[in-house]
Enzyme design. Structure first.
Site, mmCIF file in Angstrom:
data_model
loop_
_atom_site.group_PDB
_atom_site.id
_atom_site.type_symbol
_atom_site.label_atom_id
_atom_site.label_comp_id
_atom_site.label_asym_id
_atom_site.label_seq_id
_atom_site.Cartn_x
_atom_site.Cartn_y
_atom_site.Cartn_z
ATOM 1 N N HIS A 425 1.749 -35.748 -31.605
ATOM 2 C CA HIS A 425 2.358 -35.899 -32.927
ATOM 3 C C HIS A 425 3.666 -35.122 -33.010
ATOM 4 O O HIS A 425 4.682 -35.627 -33.497
ATOM 5 C CB HIS A 425 1.397 -35.427 -34.017
ATOM 6 C CG HIS A 425 2.003 -35.475 -35.392
ATOM 7 N ND1 HIS A 425 2.686 -34.406 -35.939
ATOM 8 C CD2 HIS A 425 2.079 -36.474 -36.299
ATOM 9 C CE1 HIS A 425 3.131 -34.756 -37.127
ATOM 10 N NE2 HIS A 425 2.762 -35.998 -37.376
ATOM 11 N N CYS A 756 32.505 -36.440 -3.395
ATOM 12 C CA CYS A 756 31.659 -35.899 -4.452
ATOM 13 C C CYS A 756 32.175 -34.503 -4.793
ATOM 14 O O CYS A 756 31.902 -33.537 -4.088
ATOM 15 C CB CYS A 756 30.196 -35.853 -4.014
ATOM 16 S SG CYS A 756 29.923 -35.217 -2.348
#
Length: 808
Positions: A425, A756
């Protein structure tokens, strides 16, 4: 649409019957009618229609009294609690008509006959006629009662369900969402109980609830009845499956298996009849063995995922599904399905990112909800009735939440709970309220003191941190539809698997760099040689920690292979079918010593940066066996799990001879270059890689330029030296000549070249230089994609202009 009946069986209902039987019951009917033939089992049951509710209200002349109480609430003459309590009391005191009792009795007896029992045990669930719609989440607004047996108990449970249409939270929710109270009615579902009290149960989403990644099925589960997972009273097991591969029965595309603590379970109070609905179930502690064991095996996880995919395809939208496993017959069942109403409603063109600008000590960790950052003062509450003392903008710290907590949660800047998982919840409502939360901390209420200033960081993946103090952070909105299109392939660098999933929306050419060492250090944490040779670990304390981390596995080495394989697969899944270039481990000896057991296997080197790292480790006697585990994990991710988009990359390969030795060790572990389409790249980060580029081209399918190490070794500067930082620059002419040379040679041999590094996104002129050299791909940090793509697009435009001005 069927009308005029008090009782409607699931097999005569469809989703269009929501006005008659509410969202839950209509959906169960839809699945029963349309998907049973697909092999998706739903326990039999019937719906007590909304007509019964309306007739019940009319028969007991309750409508004027309900309207009067709601009017007094609107006029601030009574409180929400007083209003809800008064209406519920009236409904619970009401009487059924003789027709209603007879119809329910006949249906219950028929259901009992179907299950072979005199007074069958059933689940009794509320199903409001305006709930479970794609645009509104009414989860948890009304009540459910489990293990109800006998007609009198059933009638009592139904009456309680009818009254739960006016729980305080349901009244407040309808007011806020603009649903007129009198237009919402309540149906009640009565369904054969699956004996998950001696089995297990949980929740399944057909997308990743954190990132919204649509190609994942997320499954949470715990022992016993599913209420503990739904209500967040346990930290459940968590599984993630890659959806597109579920049709291929030869693959096992399970991206994650996380064992939750599962400290308690809900079971039947007894196998005898019950006199009251609140005596039907009881929560008891789980055993040590249950806490250490996963509730589902791989076949069951994949079975549920396949059902989830079919249900989603039928409804044509992401779904929130409840499942249960019967402990008597061992069968799995679907017991509820509703549209997912949070992630699927988000604006898919805007990706908001959060960055902490400073760090402090980590007080506690838990599961991340919300991919955001928030800070404030801790306010610890035990009960939602204490909401009066909760200040706006505080950090709510509590054991767990249920729907009664929603008014407090709305005022919170962040939420921290001891228990619960991604489908509890607290997690579901936090996402809906757009409030970051950390669930399942275990002891947050003990560690975090009232009034303490803290920062919760949910921005870095599945594991979230609570930092001491209110730290400064910044946000940035990435407008995906504004990212420039480029001819040069734009890829991203990723560290953690969850981080890769987070960036799935970016329109890139794949992942240009994924570092295995991040998975090893953060998700495994144990030196692989310590798993292979635990007898050489000469510390009882270290060995105890290793044993704790390897519980539940058939062998210690399987821990390494499994966690590494699933981590690699999750990274590859985030961009499939685009390539995911996965770099083999490049930890230095001092970093390996930091892993559990590392001190018993690692050398002490004066200069680890230039020592036993990268390729040289893979065939070295001190690490060769461990490297073969890396190869096994890669082979598993590519072949057993199906991610053939994984490209393997070797770092810090000093000589062509070293390359041959590494490729040989890989082949011995079953990872053969060229077999099953396997490509192997090499990092270009040593001058020798450039000088001997022709020979490296003969051995590898491509290069990725590591600009930091290449700059360090070309200029002879320690990359970590603060004194020489002003000289450390990838734009230096010597470095640029190296870059240009390797691109030229690689293309001559028809090999791909990428880079990279941060330089292309920080410096427009460096991006322009790479474009002019004809580099194939540029891999950027994800938060630099907007800026870097613009630089690359501008450079490409300029280059085209120059070419058009040149005479033919």
């Amino acid at each position: 649409m069927i009308s005029g009946k008090n009782i409607l069986w699931f097999d005569e209902l469809k989703i269009s019957d929501v006005p008659l039987v509410g969202g839950k019951n209509a959906s169960l009917g839809e699945i029963t009618q349309t998907l049973a033939k697909e092999g998706i089992p739903v326990p039999p049951g019937f719906a007590i229609s909304a007509r019964v509710y309306r007739d019940f209200i009319a028969h007991n002349q309750l409508e004027p009294h309900i309207r009067s109480n709601l009017k007094q609430l609107a006029d601030n003459k009574i409180t929400l609690a007083e209003c809800g309590s008064a209406i519920r009391r009236m409904i619970r005191a009401g009487e059924y008509t003789a027709e209603q009792i007879q119809d329910i009795k006949v249906a219950y007896e028929e259901l009992s006959r179907k299950t072979g029992k005199t007074n069958g045990d059933v689940a009794v669930r509320s199903s409001a006629t305006a709930e479970d719609l794609p645009e509104a989440s009414f989860a948890g607004q009304q009540e459910s009662y489990l293990n109800i047996s006998g007609l009198d108990n059933l009638l009592e449970a139904v009456r309680l369900c009818l009254s739960s249409l006016y729980t305080n939270r349901a009244i407040a929710y309808r007011e806020e969402r603009g649903f007129a109270h009198e237009q919402v009615a309540l149906s009640v579902g009565v369904q054969n109980m699956v004996r998950s009290d001696i089995g297990c149960a949980g929740v399944m989403f057909t997308l990743d609830t954190e990132s919204g990644f649509p190609d994942a099925v997320l499954i949470n589960g715990s022992w016993g009845l599913g209420e503990t997972v739904v209500k967040g009273s346990v930290n459940p097991d968590r599984f993630m499956v890659y959806k597109p591969f579920t049709k291929n029965l030869s693959l096992s595309p399970i991206l994650e298996r996380t064992c939750g603590s599962k400290l308690e379970k809900m079971i039947y109070a007894s196998d005898e009849h019950h006199s009251h609905t609140d005596e039907a179930t009881v929560v008891v502690p789980t055993s040590d063995e249950e806490q250490k064991s996963l509730v589902l095996n791989d076949d069951e996880v994949l079975q549920l995922a396949r059902w989830g995919v079919k249900i989603e395809a039928h409804y044509k939208r992401p779904m929130d599904i409840e499942w249960a496993k019967d402990g008597v017959n061992g069968e799995l069942y679907i017991v509820q399905a509703r549209p997912e109403t949070i992630e699927s409603q988000k604006n898919a063109t805007i990706l908001r990112t959060y960055h902490l600008k400073e760090r402090s000590s980590v007080l506690i960790q838990g599961s991340s909800v919300g991919a955001a950052v928030a800070s404030g003062k801790v306010c610890r509450l035990d009960h939602p009735q204490e909401s009066e003392r909760f200040p706006e903008g505080a950090i709510l710290v509590t054991e767990r939440t249920d729907p009664d907590w929603v008014p407090v949660m709305r005022k919170a800047a962040g939420i921290i709970t001891n228990s619960g998982g991604a489908t509890s919840h607290a997690a579901i409502v936090s996402r809906e309220l757009k409030v970051p939360a950390i669930v399942g901390t275990g002891n947050g209420t003990e560690v975090l003191k009232e009034g303490m200033e803290v920062t919760i960081d949910c921005s870095e993946g599945a594991v979230a941190n609570v930092f001491e103090g209110e730290l400064s952070f910044e946000t940035e909105d990435i407008h995906i539809d504004q990212i420039s299109k480029t001819q040069t392939g734009v890829m991203i660098n990723v560290a953690m698997p969850d981080g890769a999933i987070h960036w799935w929306q970016l329109p890139t050419a794949g992942i240009g760099l994924a570092r295995i060492e991040f998975i090893i250090s953060s998700q495994i944490g144990i030196h692989p040689m310590a798993l292979l040779h635990p007898d050489k670990v000469k510390s009882n304390n270290v060995m105890a920690k290793i044993k704790k981390l390897t519980e539940g596995y058939d062998s210690m080495e399987e821990v390494f292979v499994d966690k590494l394989a699933t981590g690699i697969a999750k990274i590859a899944a985030s961009c499939y079918p685009h390539p995911a270039i996965v770099r083999l481990s490049d930890l230095k000896s001092n970093e390996y010593r930091g892993l559990l057991g590392g001190e018993f296997f690692e050398l002490e080197e004066d200069n680890p940066m230039l020592g036993l790292r990268g390729a040289s480790r893979y065939y070295h006697k001190n690490y060769r066996e461990a490297f073969q585990l890396e190869c096994k994990a890669l082979k598993r991710a590519r072949e057993l799990m199906g991610f053939d988009n994984v490209i393997v990359m070797i770092p810090f390969c000093r000589t062509p001879g070293e390359a041959d030795r590494v490729l040989q060790v890989m082949a011995e572990a079953g990872l053969v270059k060229g077999e099953n389409g396997l490509q192997v790249y090499v990092m270009c980060e040593i001058p020798a890689n450039v000088i001997l580029a022709e020979q490296f081209c003969e051995r590898f399918d491509g290069f990725s330029i590591g600009s930091n190490d290449l700059t360090q070794l070309v200029l002879g500067i320690d990359r970590d030296s603060s004194e020489l930082r002003y000289l450390f620059d990838a734009r230096d002419e010597a470095v640029k000549r190296m870059v240009a040379q390797v691109i030229e040679v690689a293309h001559k041999y028809k090999r791909k070249v990428g880079i990279c590094g941060q330089a292309p996104s920080d410096h427009p002129e460096f991006a322009a230089f790479l474009v002019e050299c004809g580099i194939d791909t540029i891999s950027l940090n994800p938060d630099s994609v907007v800026r870097g793509s613009q630089y690359i697009a501008n450079a490409e435009k300029s280059l085209r202009a120059q070419k058009s001005e040149c005479p033919a």
